[in-house]
Design a protein around this motif. Structure first.
Motif, PDB file in Angstrom:
ATOM      1  N   HIS A 202      27.399 -14.779 -39.715  1.00 56.64           N
ATOM      2  CA  HIS A 202      26.480 -15.173 -40.782  1.00 56.64           C
ATOM      3  C   HIS A 202      25.043 -14.830 -40.401  1.00 56.64           C
ATOM      4  CE1 HIS A 202      25.696 -18.968 -38.542  1.00 56.64           C
ATOM      5  NE2 HIS A 202      27.000 -19.082 -38.442  1.00 56.64           N
ATOM      6  N   LEU A 203      24.267 -14.581 -41.430  1.00 58.95           N
ATOM      7  CA  LEU A 203      22.865 -14.202 -41.306  1.00 58.95           C
ATOM      8  C   LEU A 203      22.036 -15.211 -42.083  1.00 58.95           C
ATOM      9  CD1 LEU A 203      20.904 -11.929 -40.269  1.00 58.95           C
ATOM     10  CD2 LEU A 203      21.160 -10.893 -42.548  1.00 58.95           C
ATOM     11  N   ALA A 204      21.006 -15.762 -41.429  1.00 56.34           N
ATOM     12  CA  ALA A 204      20.223 -16.833 -42.049  1.00 56.34           C
ATOM     13  C   ALA A 204      18.746 -16.491 -42.049  1.00 56.34           C
ATOM     14  CB  ALA A 204      20.449 -18.151 -41.312  1.00 56.34           C
ATOM     15  N   SER A 205      18.092 -16.907 -43.122  1.00 56.56           N
ATOM     16  CA  SER A 205      16.643 -16.735 -43.233  1.00 56.56           C
ATOM     17  C   SER A 205      15.949 -17.811 -42.421  1.00 56.56           C
ATOM     18  CB  SER A 205      16.236 -16.844 -44.698  1.00 56.56           C
ATOM     19  OG  SER A 205      16.376 -18.193 -45.137  1.00 56.56           O
ATOM     20  N   PRO A 206      14.660 -17.669 -42.171  1.00 60.42           N
ATOM     21  CA  PRO A 206      13.922 -18.757 -41.522  1.00 60.42           C
ATOM     22  C   PRO A 206      13.784 -19.953 -42.458  1.00 60.42           C
ATOM     23  CG  PRO A 206      12.424 -17.000 -42.184  1.00 60.42           C
ATOM     24  CD  PRO A 206      13.812 -16.484 -42.404  1.00 60.42           C
ATOM     25  N   SER A 207      13.520 -21.096 -41.882  1.00 65.99           N
ATOM     26  CA  SER A 207      13.332 -22.317 -42.666  1.00 65.99           C
ATOM     27  C   SER A 207      11.885 -22.435 -43.119  1.00 65.99           C
ATOM     28  CB  SER A 207      13.712 -23.545 -41.837  1.00 65.99           C
ATOM     29  OG  SER A 207      15.062 -23.471 -41.411  1.00 65.99           O
ATOM     30  N   GLY A 208      11.688 -23.181 -44.211  1.00 63.19           N
ATOM     31  CA  GLY A 208      10.343 -23.524 -44.630  1.00 63.19           C
ATOM     32  C   GLY A 208       9.783 -22.730 -45.788  1.00 63.19           C
ATOM     33  N   GLY A 209      10.420 -21.615 -46.164  1.00 66.11           N
ATOM     34  CA  GLY A 209       9.916 -20.828 -47.280  1.00 66.11           C
ATOM     35  C   GLY A 209      10.360 -21.372 -48.618  1.00 66.11           C
ATOM     36  N   PHE A 210       9.925 -20.711 -49.684  1.00 65.05           N
ATOM     37  CA  PHE A 210      10.352 -21.131 -51.021  1.00 65.05           C
ATOM     38  C   PHE A 210      11.861 -21.004 -51.160  1.00 65.05           C
ATOM     39  CE2 PHE A 210      11.408 -19.844 -55.417  1.00 65.05           C
ATOM     40  CZ  PHE A 210      11.112 -21.045 -56.048  1.00 65.05           C
ATOM     41  N   VAL A 211      12.430 -19.949 -50.569  1.00 64.00           N
ATOM     42  CA  VAL A 211      13.871 -19.750 -50.599  1.00 64.00           C
ATOM     43  C   VAL A 211      14.398 -19.687 -49.165  1.00 64.00           C
ATOM     44  CG1 VAL A 211      15.780 -18.272 -51.314  1.00 64.00           C
ATOM     45  CG2 VAL A 211      13.767 -18.494 -52.779  1.00 64.00           C
TER      46      VAL A 211
ATOM     47  N   THR B 253      43.433 -15.478 -43.960  1.00 62.08           N
ATOM     48  CA  THR B 253      42.326 -15.820 -44.841  1.00 62.08           C
ATOM     49  C   THR B 253      41.175 -14.848 -44.642  1.00 62.08           C
ATOM     50  OG1 THR B 253      42.852 -18.179 -44.846  1.00 62.08           O
ATOM     51  CG2 THR B 253      40.613 -17.586 -45.430  1.00 62.08           C
ATOM     52  N   MET B 254      40.619 -14.384 -45.758  1.00 59.17           N
ATOM     53  CA  MET B 254      39.394 -13.582 -45.740  1.00 59.17           C
ATOM     54  C   MET B 254      38.428 -14.206 -46.735  1.00 59.17           C
ATOM     55  SD  MET B 254      41.294  -9.900 -45.765  1.00 59.17           S
ATOM     56  CE  MET B 254      42.756 -10.612 -46.527  1.00 59.17           C
ATOM     57  N   ALA B 255      37.175 -14.348 -46.340  1.00 51.94           N
ATOM     58  CA  ALA B 255      36.233 -15.039 -47.222  1.00 51.94           C
ATOM     59  C   ALA B 255      34.823 -14.515 -47.019  1.00 51.94           C
ATOM     60  CB  ALA B 255      36.266 -16.544 -46.963  1.00 51.94           C
ATOM     61  N   ALA B 256      34.047 -14.608 -48.090  1.00 55.39           N
ATOM     62  CA  ALA B 256      32.608 -14.365 -48.053  1.00 55.39           C
ATOM     63  C   ALA B 256      31.943 -15.600 -48.638  1.00 55.39           C
ATOM     64  CB  ALA B 256      32.245 -13.121 -48.861  1.00 55.39           C
ATOM     65  N   PHE B 257      30.883 -16.073 -47.982  1.00 53.54           N
ATOM     66  CA  PHE B 257      30.238 -17.300 -48.442  1.00 53.54           C
ATOM     67  C   PHE B 257      28.725 -17.180 -48.305  1.00 53.54           C
ATOM     68  CE2 PHE B 257      31.494 -17.795 -44.010  1.00 53.54           C
ATOM     69  CZ  PHE B 257      30.318 -18.206 -43.397  1.00 53.54           C
ATOM     70  N   GLY B 258      28.034 -18.046 -49.013  1.00 56.61           N
ATOM     71  CA  GLY B 258      26.588 -18.016 -48.935  1.00 56.61           C
ATOM     72  C   GLY B 258      25.956 -19.224 -49.583  1.00 56.61           C
ATOM     73  N   GLN B 259      24.685 -19.436 -49.283  1.00 55.26           N
ATOM     74  CA  GLN B 259      23.969 -20.568 -49.847  1.00 55.26           C
ATOM     75  C   GLN B 259      22.500 -20.207 -50.026  1.00 55.26           C
ATOM     76  OE1 GLN B 259      24.822 -24.785 -48.824  1.00 55.26           O
ATOM     77  NE2 GLN B 259      22.795 -24.777 -47.866  1.00 55.26           N
ATOM     78  N   LEU B 260      21.941 -20.664 -51.145  1.00 56.75           N
ATOM     79  CA  LEU B 260      20.518 -20.522 -51.448  1.00 56.75           C
ATOM     80  C   LEU B 260      19.920 -21.911 -51.603  1.00 56.75           C
ATOM     81  CD1 LEU B 260      20.623 -17.737 -54.196  1.00 56.75           C
ATOM     82  CD2 LEU B 260      19.678 -17.466 -51.902  1.00 56.75           C
ATOM     83  N   LYS B 261      18.790 -22.127 -50.961  1.00 59.27           N
ATOM     84  CA  LYS B 261      18.074 -23.380 -51.139  1.00 59.27           C
ATOM     85  C   LYS B 261      16.678 -23.059 -51.643  1.00 59.27           C
ATOM     86  CE  LYS B 261      16.561 -27.623 -48.838  1.00 59.27           C
ATOM     87  NZ  LYS B 261      16.491 -28.374 -47.558  1.00 59.27           N
TER      88      LYS B 261
ATOM     89  N   SER C  76       9.231 -27.670 -54.662  1.00 57.54           N
ATOM     90  CA  SER C  76       7.969 -28.301 -54.293  1.00 57.54           C
ATOM     91  C   SER C  76       8.158 -28.937 -52.934  1.00 57.54           C
ATOM     92  CB  SER C  76       7.560 -29.350 -55.338  1.00 57.54           C
ATOM     93  OG  SER C  76       8.405 -30.487 -55.259  1.00 57.54           O
ATOM     94  N   ASP C  77       7.117 -29.633 -52.462  1.00 53.42           N
ATOM     95  CA  ASP C  77       7.236 -30.296 -51.168  1.00 53.42           C
ATOM     96  C   ASP C  77       8.313 -31.366 -51.176  1.00 53.42           C
ATOM     97  OD1 ASP C  77       5.229 -28.736 -50.196  1.00 53.42           O
ATOM     98  OD2 ASP C  77       3.641 -30.240 -50.463  1.00 53.42           O
ATOM     99  N   ARG C  78       8.663 -31.856 -52.374  1.00 54.62           N
ATOM    100  CA  ARG C  78       9.611 -32.962 -52.445  1.00 54.62           C
ATOM    101  C   ARG C  78      10.909 -32.626 -53.176  1.00 54.62           C
ATOM    102  NH1 ARG C  78       7.513 -37.129 -50.089  1.00 54.62           N
ATOM    103  NH2 ARG C  78       5.253 -37.495 -50.049  1.00 54.62           N
ATOM    104  N   LEU C  79      10.917 -31.596 -53.975  1.00 57.08           N
ATOM    105  CA  LEU C  79      12.094 -31.272 -54.779  1.00 57.08           C
ATOM    106  C   LEU C  79      12.693 -29.948 -54.324  1.00 57.08           C
ATOM    107  CD1 LEU C  79      13.921 -31.889 -57.240  1.00 57.08           C
ATOM    108  CD2 LEU C  79      12.282 -30.596 -58.637  1.00 57.08           C
ATOM    109  N   SER C  80      14.015 -29.937 -54.136  1.00 56.16           N
ATOM    110  CA  SER C  80      14.713 -28.702 -53.776  1.00 56.16           C
ATOM    111  C   SER C  80      16.071 -28.674 -54.464  1.00 56.16           C
ATOM    112  CB  SER C  80      14.878 -28.579 -52.262  1.00 56.16           C
ATOM    113  OG  SER C  80      15.666 -29.635 -51.756  1.00 56.16           O
TER     114      SER C  80
END
Length: 759
Positions: free
Chosen positions: A363-372, A431-439, A443-447
């Motif tokens: 898996h490949l992950a973006s850094p934390s703290g951005g808009f996405v 089993t073969m699978a592809a998965f992902g998540q977007l956050k 705002s500072d309080r809503l995600s």
């Protein structure tokens, strides 16, 4: 413990915790001024593949640290059920965990587990194996409630039990060892060594050996029933040549042996009961004695290796986890109950299971703290199993008459007209699978979190009949008579595709109060079963789950309160029940069968609280209410399970704990711990037959520790199940042998002492 006493004890502990919390607000200012520490320990988890506070994750999670787990005195991963409400373990019908009342237990080798046990990010999905024997060098255990799949390699429709073990530490040379000795010849020996290998590497090695005597007795063989011996170890090599790359190479081995076999309760033939009584065995719900001529035992070996690679690609984190695992499970569980020269039923009941698996996750992950914030990944898993099963019986006639063995045995694992005496099952789960998540951090309080997973499964199983040399097992060569017709179809394969997803908004009301909700779907693949030699495929299982909750901390993290409500609706749930198959002698035997229940619903409320009113004192507790029922399960024209509760699913379960520590001026330290686990009544067989009822009960454990001023030596005493509360873990109607049951080593008091050293 009676139901009334169990409830009183549970309410008493709950009242203690709430009573401590009630004056909390009034006295918190003075407590904060007096204390130098920073309140409750923060719980850091990786439930979303990022290290973050459990209080910030929009998901119901129960966590226990390795230190807290050691205080309970429990020694097996299956004992986690007594530390976390809503988690159950069923030792019968193939053995498996359940979460929120839901989990599949099956002897079918193509059936996937509803609850995944994941150790250091490797899925332990081998049949009859939990992937972890011994609780040495455990950093923490996190239980993720409800369907998981958008971030974990293997789909799990009920939840995930994620175990994290100790990581090698560069530059740290240390040794930890522990020895405990108690009643029933209990011994628990653990050791961990951390060895630095220069400035970029470290090696961590841990080992354990633990055993105890059973409290049942085989009076014919004069041997203990329910004894256990386990040993094993784990080694991890960690290399970090730069801050942009590191790897972990891990290997583990574990051996388990026990003599925990079924023993008689009631309903045995009059002649068998008379023989048992004559030999000093008096069947009953609290008896674990037997008089079988053969000794029942189970031996398991597990070993495996994994390679974890982490690389920094600019701001992105790339992780690869490669694993290979092998399990061997051998069981000999004869079922005659008395000396076979007087009566025999199935004197030879042996199984030999071998599994091996390879898996790859990336898996490949973006850094934390951005808009996405995002993560994408792929997963491949290939699990193969081969089981050879033999069941040879006389079905009521003595095996020996005047010293002469029976010339004919019924081969319940053979087939009519086939020259064979054993069944061989070959299964493959791919089993073969592809998965992902977007956050989206709106705002500072809503995600808002959106996750998805596409899965393709290929499950297959075949049945063949072979001849096993009877001389090493029975001591002679009888004529074998098959009990059931050979299957018209002896091999099957099913493939399935599924897209499951998760939607989870969360709102940070304040820095320490978070509201969240989620809607998720889950999937478990179809499979192939053989029941009484009949080809019996079953459909895939799907679930829709809702959850909403609040996670909060108050008064400088001295009070933590989390509450959630949940509901899961399952379609075509893969359920296991008892059915009748021919025994070859004109009678019928009970056999387990897996099939689809049209509908199942589990819903309820969960909550946990932790309080640190003054320095050195911590009170904690958790409570779960689960209403789990079949909403549509018509098995046949005469059997309707609709409205009945799920097996091994108590409505109420809870835990409570008190910890106190103080240090004297000399540096001498004293720590005291007590915990209580409660569960209301439940049933172990589908349909809630009266005989399978397990009354409510509660277990109390205590531990008193003294630490020398050097802090390198600790010693103390412990008591597990302090009030000697008895309970059964499973019930089984076994044909003409009547009602049998399983018992647990935790169903008796064990008192002992321990010494810990570290340097």
């Amino acid at each position: 413990m009676s139901i009334l006493k169990g409830k009183r004890a549970f309410y008493l502990v709950s009242t203690m915790l709430m009573g401590a919390a009630a004056p909390f607000g009034a006295g918190i200012a003075q407590a904060q001024e007096a204390a130098e520490d920073t309140g409750l320990t923060e719980i850091v988890v990786t439930a979303e593949r990022r290290a973050e506070s459990s209080q910030k994750v929009p998901l119901a999670i129960q966590s226990i640290s390795g230190e807290t787990l050691a205080k309970t005195g429990y020694t097996s991963v299956t004992d986690l059920q007594y530390t976390m409400p809503g988690v159950q373990y069923d030792p019968t019908q193939g053995a498996a965990f359940q979460i929120r009342g839901v989990g599949s237990t099956s002897f079918d080798f193509s059936n996937a587990k509803s609850v995944s046990v994941v150790v250091d990010d490797v899925v332990m999905d081998g049949q009859r194996a939990n992937g972890l024997t011994g609780l040495v060098d455990i950093e923490r255990v996190d239980v993720l409630m409800g369907p998981q799949g958008t971030l974990f390699g293997k789909n799990a429709t009920s939840g995930v039990i994620a175990v994290t073990t100790g990581k090698p530490r560069i530059g740290d040379a240390s040794v930890k060892a522990s020895a405990s000795f108690g009643e029933h010849d209990e011994r628990i020996l653990n050791g961990t060594v951390n060895i630095p290998l220069g400035p970029i590497a470290a090696l961590r090695v841990s080992g354990f050996d633990q055993a105890y005597d059973g409290f049942g007795r085989n009076v014919t063989l004069n041997r203990k029933v329910g004894s256990q011996h386990e040993y094993g170890g784990r080694a991890k090599l960690y290399l970090e040549p730069s801050d942009k790359f590191n790897l972990m190479l891990s290997g583990d081995y574990a051996y388990h042996w026990d003599s925990s076999v079924r023993t008689p309760v009631s309903g045995q033939p009059a002649a068998v009961t008379a023989i048992l009584n004559e030999l000093g065995v008096f069947p009953g719900p609290k008896s674990a004695d037997t008089a079988d001529s053969s000794f029942g035992q189970i031996a398991t070996e597990e070993w495996g290796a994994s390679l974890r690679l982490n690389a920094k690609l600019g701001d992105l984190d790339l992780t690869s986890i490669t694993a290979y695992r092998v399990t061997r499970y051998d069981n000999a569980t004869p079922a005659s109950l008395v000396p076979v020269d007087r009566y025999a039923y199935i004197p030879f009941n042996n199984g030999y299971l071998d599994t091996q698996k390879v898996s790859q996750e990336i898996h490949l992950a973006s850094p934390s703290g951005g808009f996405v914030e995002w993560l994408v990944g792929g997963f491949y898993n290939d699990l193969r199993a081969r089981q050879v099963q033999l069941q040879w019986g006389t079905l009521g006639a003595p095996l020996y008459t005047n010293g002469v063995p029976a010339s004919r045995l019924f081969a319940l694992t053979g087939a009519i007209g086939v020259d064979a005496n054993a069944s061989r099952f070959d299964a493959q789960n791919e089993t073969m699978a592809a998965f992902g998540q977007l956050k989206f951090n709106i705002s500072d309080r809503l995600s808002l979190t959106l996750g998805g997973r596409y899965t393709h499964d290929n499950n297959s199983q075949g049945l063949d009949f072979i001849t096993v040399d009877p001389v090493p097992i029975a001591g002679y060569t009888p004529i074998f008579v098959g009990s059931s017709a050979a299957p018209a179809i002896d091999y099957g394969k099913v493939s399935g595709d599924n897209f499951s997803y998760r939607i989870a908004p969360q709102f940070q009301v304040t820095d320490n109060v978070m509201l969240y909700a989620s809607y998720s779907t889950g999937y478990k693949p179809a499979g192939i079963a053989f029941v009484g030699n009949k080809y019996a495929p079953y459909r895939d299982e799907t679930v829709k789950a809702w959850e909403a909750g609040i996670k909060s901390e108050w008064f400088g993290r001295r009070l933590r309160v989390n509450v959630d409500i949940f509901r899961s609706d399952f379609k075509d749930f893969q359920a296991t029940i008892l059915t009748k198959i021919p025994d070859g002698n004109g009678g019928l035997l009970d056999a387990t069968v897996i099939g689809n229940a049209g509908g199942l619903r589990t819903q309820g409320v969960e909550g946990n609280i932790a309080v640190q009113p003054v320095r050195g004192l911590t009170l904690s507790g958790a409570l779960s209410y689960t209403d789990a029922k079949f909403t549509d399960y018509v098995y046949n024209a005469t059997t309707d399970y609709t409205g009945s509760r799920l097996t091994n699913s108590p409505k109420w379960s809870g835990t409570a704990a008190i910890d106190y520590e103080t240090e004297f001026g000399s540096g001498f330290e004293v720590r005291a711990h007590a915990d209580y686990a409660y569960r209301s009544e439940y049933w172990t067989v589908v349909g809630q037959p009266t005989y399978s009822n397990v009354p409510s009960y509660g277990l109390v454990n205590t531990r008193l520790t003294f630490a020398l001023p050097s802090k390198t030596v600790e010693f103390g005493v412990y008591a597990r199940n302090l009030f000697d509360t008895y309970f059964s873990t499973g019930w089984q109607n076994y044909g003409a042998l009547g009602l049998l049951h399983y018992t647990s080593p935790n169903a008796r008091r064990t008192v002992g002492g321990f010494v810990n050293v570290s340097f």
